[in-house]
Design a protein around this motif. Structure first.
Motif, PDB file in Angstrom:
ATOM      1  N   LEU A 103      23.341   2.060  59.406  1.00  0.00           N
ATOM      2  CA  LEU A 103      23.314   1.755  57.973  1.00  0.00           C
ATOM      3  C   LEU A 103      24.261   2.673  57.204  1.00  0.00           C
ATOM      4  N   VAL A 104      24.211   3.957  57.510  1.00  0.00           N
ATOM      5  CA  VAL A 104      25.085   4.923  56.842  1.00  0.00           C
ATOM      6  C   VAL A 104      26.538   4.672  57.238  1.00  0.00           C
ATOM      7  N   ASP A 105      26.782   4.310  58.500  1.00  0.00           N
ATOM      8  CA  ASP A 105      28.144   3.956  58.931  1.00  0.00           C
ATOM      9  C   ASP A 105      28.696   2.824  58.061  1.00  0.00           C
ATOM     10  N   LYS A 106      27.864   1.824  57.823  1.00  0.00           N
ATOM     11  CA  LYS A 106      28.293   0.679  57.021  1.00  0.00           C
ATOM     12  C   LYS A 106      28.643   1.104  55.603  1.00  0.00           C
ATOM     13  N   LEU A 107      27.829   1.975  55.019  1.00  0.00           N
ATOM     14  CA  LEU A 107      28.108   2.449  53.663  1.00  0.00           C
ATOM     15  C   LEU A 107      29.391   3.280  53.616  1.00  0.00           C
ATOM     16  N   LEU A 108      29.586   4.122  54.623  1.00  0.00           N
ATOM     17  CA  LEU A 108      30.777   4.957  54.669  1.00  0.00           C
ATOM     18  C   LEU A 108      32.040   4.108  54.801  1.00  0.00           C
ATOM     19  N   VAL A 109      31.967   3.001  55.492  1.00  0.00           N
ATOM     20  CA  VAL A 109      33.129   2.130  55.680  1.00  0.00           C
ATOM     21  C   VAL A 109      33.292   1.171  54.498  1.00  0.00           C
ATOM     22  N   LEU A 110      32.215   0.549  54.065  1.00  0.00           N
ATOM     23  CA  LEU A 110      32.331  -0.473  53.020  1.00  0.00           C
ATOM     24  C   LEU A 110      32.667   0.108  51.655  1.00  0.00           C
ATOM     25  N   ALA A 111      32.168   1.291  51.340  1.00  0.00           N
ATOM     26  CA  ALA A 111      32.438   1.882  50.023  1.00  0.00           C
ATOM     27  C   ALA A 111      33.940   2.064  49.786  1.00  0.00           C
ATOM     28  N   PRO A 112      34.676   2.746  50.671  1.00  0.00           N
ATOM     29  CA  PRO A 112      36.113   2.868  50.414  1.00  0.00           C
ATOM     30  C   PRO A 112      36.860   1.541  50.528  1.00  0.00           C
ATOM     31  N   LEU A 113      36.377   0.621  51.380  1.00  0.00           N
ATOM     32  CA  LEU A 113      37.041  -0.683  51.465  1.00  0.00           C
ATOM     33  C   LEU A 113      36.939  -1.429  50.140  1.00  0.00           C
ATOM     34  N   LEU A 114      35.803  -1.309  49.466  1.00  0.00           N
ATOM     35  CA  LEU A 114      35.652  -1.968  48.168  1.00  0.00           C
ATOM     36  C   LEU A 114      36.597  -1.363  47.131  1.00  0.00           C
ATOM     37  N   VAL A 115      36.796  -0.058  47.185  1.00  0.00           N
ATOM     38  CA  VAL A 115      37.763   0.581  46.282  1.00  0.00           C
ATOM     39  C   VAL A 115      39.173   0.118  46.630  1.00  0.00           C
ATOM     40  N   LEU A 116      39.475   0.004  47.923  1.00  0.00           N
ATOM     41  CA  LEU A 116      40.797  -0.477  48.332  1.00  0.00           C
ATOM     42  C   LEU A 116      41.026  -1.928  47.903  1.00  0.00           C
ATOM     43  N   VAL A 117      39.965  -2.727  47.824  1.00  0.00           N
ATOM     44  CA  VAL A 117      40.071  -4.085  47.273  1.00  0.00           C
ATOM     45  C   VAL A 117      40.406  -3.986  45.788  1.00  0.00           C
ATOM     46  N   ALA A 118      39.691  -3.148  45.057  1.00  0.00           N
ATOM     47  CA  ALA A 118      39.935  -2.996  43.620  1.00  0.00           C
ATOM     48  C   ALA A 118      41.354  -2.496  43.353  1.00  0.00           C
TER      49      ALA A 118
END
Length: 172
Positions: free
Chosen positions: A70-85
Motif C-alpha cells: 500500500l505504501v509502495d503504491k502511494l510512493l509511486v502514484l503521488a509523484p506520478l500524479l504531479v508529473l501528470v499535472a
C-alpha cells in the motif's frame, strides 16, 4: 492489536516521506531542486530495507504484507500524479497504473492468505521507481528520454504483473 515491528516502522517512514516529496515537487522554490529526488530515493530504498529486516529479524507479519505494498503504491502514484499535472507523462498511462494497483489491492483483500509481491510485481516497482527518479529535477532535462523510456516500460510491466495476479490458475 498487532505489535508494530521495526520493519513496519521502516515502512511507515516511507509513508511519511510522501508529503515531503510532494511539497518539493509542487513548490520548486520552497526547497532546493535536489531535495525531492533525494527524499524519493531514500524512501524507495526503505522498500528493500523493510523486507530485508523482516526476513532477517524473522518479523514478517500480515500487517507488513498489507502495509508495504500500500505504501509502495502511494510512493509511486503521488509523484506520478504531479508529473501528470506538470505534463511530463500522459494522464491515461498513469490511469492504467492506478487501475492496476486498485484492482490488485481489491483482489488481495479477497484472498484467504496474504501473499507478498511476485517477481513481476517487484520488477514493476523497481522500474517505476527508476522512471520517477529519472523524471524528477534536477535529473529530468538531461535524462528525460531515458526517464520516459523507463516510464513506458513500467506501464507495460504494470499491466503484465496485473495479469499474472488475475489470470486463472491452471489446475492439473
Amino acid at each position: 492489536m498487532a505489535t508494530i515491528t521495526l520493519p513496519t516502522w521502516v515502512t511507515l517512514t516511507r509513508l511519511f516521506a510522501v508529503p515531503i516529496l510532494l511539497v518539493g515537487m509542487e513548490q520548486p522554490g520552497l526547497l532546493p531542486t535536489w531535495v525531492p529526488l533525494v527524499v524519493f530515493l531514500l524512501a524507495a530504498a526503505t522498500d528493500w530495507l523493510d523486507g530485508w529486516l523482516a526476513r532477517r529479524l524473522n518479523q514478517v507479519s500480515d500487517l507488513g504484507k498489507v502495509l508495504d505494498p500500500l505504501v509502495d503504491k502511494l510512493l509511486v502514484l503521488a509523484p506520478l500524479l504531479v508529473l501528470v499535472a506538470q505534463q511530463v507523462v500522459p494522464t491515461w498511462a498513469v490511469f492504467l497504473i492506478l487501475a492496476r494497483e486498485l484492482t490488485i489491492a481489491g483482489w488481495r483483500v479477497n484472498q484467504p492468505k496474504i501473499s507478498g509481491a511476485n517477481l513481476w510485481g517487484k520488477l514493476k516497482t523497481v522500474v517505476q521507481i527508476a522512471a520517477i527518479a529519472l523524471l524528477l529535477p534536477p535529473l529530468s532535462p538531461r535524462f528525460l528520454p531515458l526517464g520516459l523510456g523507463c516510464f513506458w516500460i513500467a506501464v507495460a510491466l504494470t499491466l503484465i504483473s496485473g495479469w499474472t495476479y488475475l489470470r486463472p490458475s491452471k489446475t492439473t
